[in-house]
Design a protein around this motif. Structure first.
Motif, short mmCIF file in Angstrom:
data_model
loop_
_atom_site.label_atom_id
_atom_site.label_comp_id
_atom_site.label_asym_id
_atom_site.label_seq_id
_atom_site.Cartn_x
_atom_site.Cartn_y
_atom_site.Cartn_z
N GLN A 99 7.16 24.51 -17.65
CA GLN A 99 7.01 23.07 -17.79
C GLN A 99 5.95 22.53 -16.82
N CYS A 100 5.99 22.98 -15.59
CA CYS A 100 5.00 22.53 -14.62
C CYS A 100 3.59 22.94 -15.04
N ILE A 101 3.43 24.18 -15.46
CA ILE A 101 2.11 24.67 -15.85
C ILE A 101 1.59 23.94 -17.07
N SER A 102 2.52 23.47 -17.92
CA SER A 102 2.14 22.76 -19.14
C SER A 102 1.84 21.28 -18.89
N GLY A 103 1.93 20.85 -17.64
CA GLY A 103 1.63 19.46 -17.32
C GLY A 103 2.80 18.53 -17.47
N ARG A 104 4.02 19.08 -17.48
CA ARG A 104 5.23 18.26 -17.57
C ARG A 104 6.13 18.54 -16.37
N PRO A 105 5.68 18.25 -15.15
CA PRO A 105 6.44 18.63 -13.96
C PRO A 105 7.79 17.94 -13.85
N ILE A 106 7.98 16.79 -14.50
CA ILE A 106 9.28 16.13 -14.45
C ILE A 106 10.34 16.96 -15.16
N MET A 107 9.93 17.84 -16.04
CA MET A 107 10.87 18.72 -16.73
C MET A 107 11.01 20.08 -16.03
N CYS A 108 10.56 20.16 -14.79
CA CYS A 108 10.63 21.42 -14.03
C CYS A 108 12.04 22.00 -14.06
N GLU A 109 12.11 23.33 -14.14
CA GLU A 109 13.41 24.00 -14.26
C GLU A 109 14.27 23.83 -13.01
N PHE A 110 13.69 23.45 -11.88
CA PHE A 110 14.49 23.28 -10.67
C PHE A 110 15.27 21.97 -10.66
N GLY A 111 14.84 20.99 -11.44
CA GLY A 111 15.56 19.72 -11.49
C GLY A 111 17.02 19.89 -11.89
N PRO A 112 17.29 20.56 -13.02
CA PRO A 112 18.68 20.79 -13.41
C PRO A 112 19.47 21.64 -12.42
N VAL A 113 18.80 22.53 -11.69
CA VAL A 113 19.50 23.35 -10.69
C VAL A 113 20.13 22.46 -9.64
N GLN A 114 19.36 21.51 -9.12
CA GLN A 114 19.90 20.60 -8.11
C GLN A 114 21.01 19.73 -8.68
N ALA A 115 20.83 19.25 -9.92
CA ALA A 115 21.83 18.38 -10.53
C ALA A 115 23.15 19.09 -10.74
N ARG A 116 23.10 20.32 -11.22
CA ARG A 116 24.33 21.07 -11.53
C ARG A 116 25.03 21.58 -10.27
N SER A 117 24.24 22.07 -9.31
CA SER A 117 24.84 22.75 -8.16
C SER A 117 25.30 21.79 -7.07
#
Length: 371
Positions: A99-117
């Motif tokens: 997502q970050c490489i595609s220019g969509r950093p708000i959809m970064c995979e680390f966002g859900p990690v923080q939300a869930r954990s």
């Protein structure tokens, strides 16, 4: 090492926040210790307090904040130094995932990690109480005197930007202005409706004004909020208590509008937003609702009139680029963000701020944890 800090802690959904002294560990690798100068009171926090959205408990809420860096963890990049003022981001970006490489950093995979954990980027927490963990909300938890956050969760704030402006810029403003800048784009002369005159909606309205939209129609059920919307650039206002909001909008713009920004997050207002559209028009949904909520859309109207519905998280922004631009626009007077600031509260009165949020509060309330 650890230190003791005062924080607002949520221990059960639907219960008031409790002001407690909790233990805060030193920042780990790639992390910062930040003293919170100001924190905005957002409806998204209210969703978590009510249990509409779920997170691990106990938790320190607050995801819209700004402060001063007190300490760097090991391996800091050097981009941020001790003493720097920063705005906090509840959506960090790693810069490496698809997502970050595609220019969509708000959809970064680390966002859900923080939300869930309920932790930071490694999934663990730096806060504790009575020997048990206290969780972070979205990796921020700024309803506290001091917090530990990832270095990737901050953006530098110039010295001349007030703390409360920096705080709301990092969530409400970037969400609303970003919805116009990054999703709508050019809308010179296009009619735009903004549904909801809270912090995000008012920021979207200011963004629409800067983008040249006309007319700009603000919809709400609070006359005081609509009055503020007029001061900030709305050419027309619609009080939904005075009758059907769709009919009122269509009486102002025959045939419907090209753009509707829905900043409320309720099924009925999203359905109304679709009904306000002209053929080929778009609803940009930025308001969060209760987990699992849905809304109805007439299929044939969607197909035959080629309407669109798109979501925009965090203004679909790149915060490291968009926030400095927002600060520049504020500094120039083009974005009068000080007009968005509402009542102020010390940490001990944080529950009063949420009562006001559910009542007739106008503008963005600010909590000052150090007071």
């Amino acid at each position: 090492m650890t230190q003791t800090v005062r924080a607002a802690v949520l221990r059960a959904f639907g219960s008031p926040l409790e002001i407690e002294e909790i233990e805060l560990s030193d920042p780990g690798p790639g992390e910062l210790l930040v003293e919170i100068e100001a924190a905005g009171v957002c409806h998204s926090d209210l969703h978590y307090l009510r249990g509409d959205l779920r997170c691990p408990l106990p938790v320190v809420p607050g995801h819209e904040g700004a402060g001063r860096v007190l300490q760097l963890g090991p391996g800091a990049t050097g981009d941020i130094a001790v003493g720097d003022r920063v705005a906090l981001l509840w959506r960090p970006n790693c810069g490496r995932c698809a997502q970050c490489i595609s220019g969509r950093p708000i959809m970064c995979e680390f966002g859900p990690v923080q939300a869930r954990s309920g932790g930071l980027l490694d999934g663990t927490t730096r806060m504790s109480s009575g020997g048990g963990p206290v969780h972070h909300l979205l990796g921020v938890s700024c309803f506290a005197e001091r917090v530990v956050v990832p270095e990737r969760s901050v953006v530098f704030v110039p010295k001349d930007i007030p703390a409360e402006v920096a705080a709301i810029a990092g969530c409400a403003v970037i969400t609303g202005v970003g919805a116009v800048r990054n999703v709508i784009g050019s809308c010179i002369g296009d009619p735009v409706v903004v549904m909801g005159a809270g912090g995000v909606g008012l920021a979207a309205l200011m963004g629409a004004r800067l983008a040249g939209a006309s007319p700009i129609i603000a919809v709400d059920i609070d006359r005081s909020k609509l009055a503020l919307a007029e001061r900030l650039g709305a050419t027309h206002t619609v009080d939904a208590r005075d009758g059907d909001a769709v009919e009122q909008v269509l009486s102002l713009v025959a045939g419907g509008v090209r753009w509707v920004i829905e900043a409320i997050g309720r099924p009925e207002t999203l359905t109304s937003a679709v009904a306000m559209l002209a053929p080929g028009g778009t609803v940009v949904a930025v308001g969060l609702g209760r987990a699992g909520q849905s809304f109805e859309v007439p299929i044939n109207e969607l197909v035959q009139r080629q309407k669109r519905i798109v979501g925009s998280l965090y203004g679909s922004s790149i915060p490291q680029l968009d926030l400095p631009r927002i600060f520049d626009l504020y500094r120039s007077g083009a974005l009068p963000l000080g007009e968005l600031i509402g009542e102020s509260y010390p940490l001990d009165r944080i529950n009063d701020s949420f009562d006001a949020l559910q009542g007739d509060a106008v503008g963005r309330s600010i909590v000052y944890p150090g007071r």
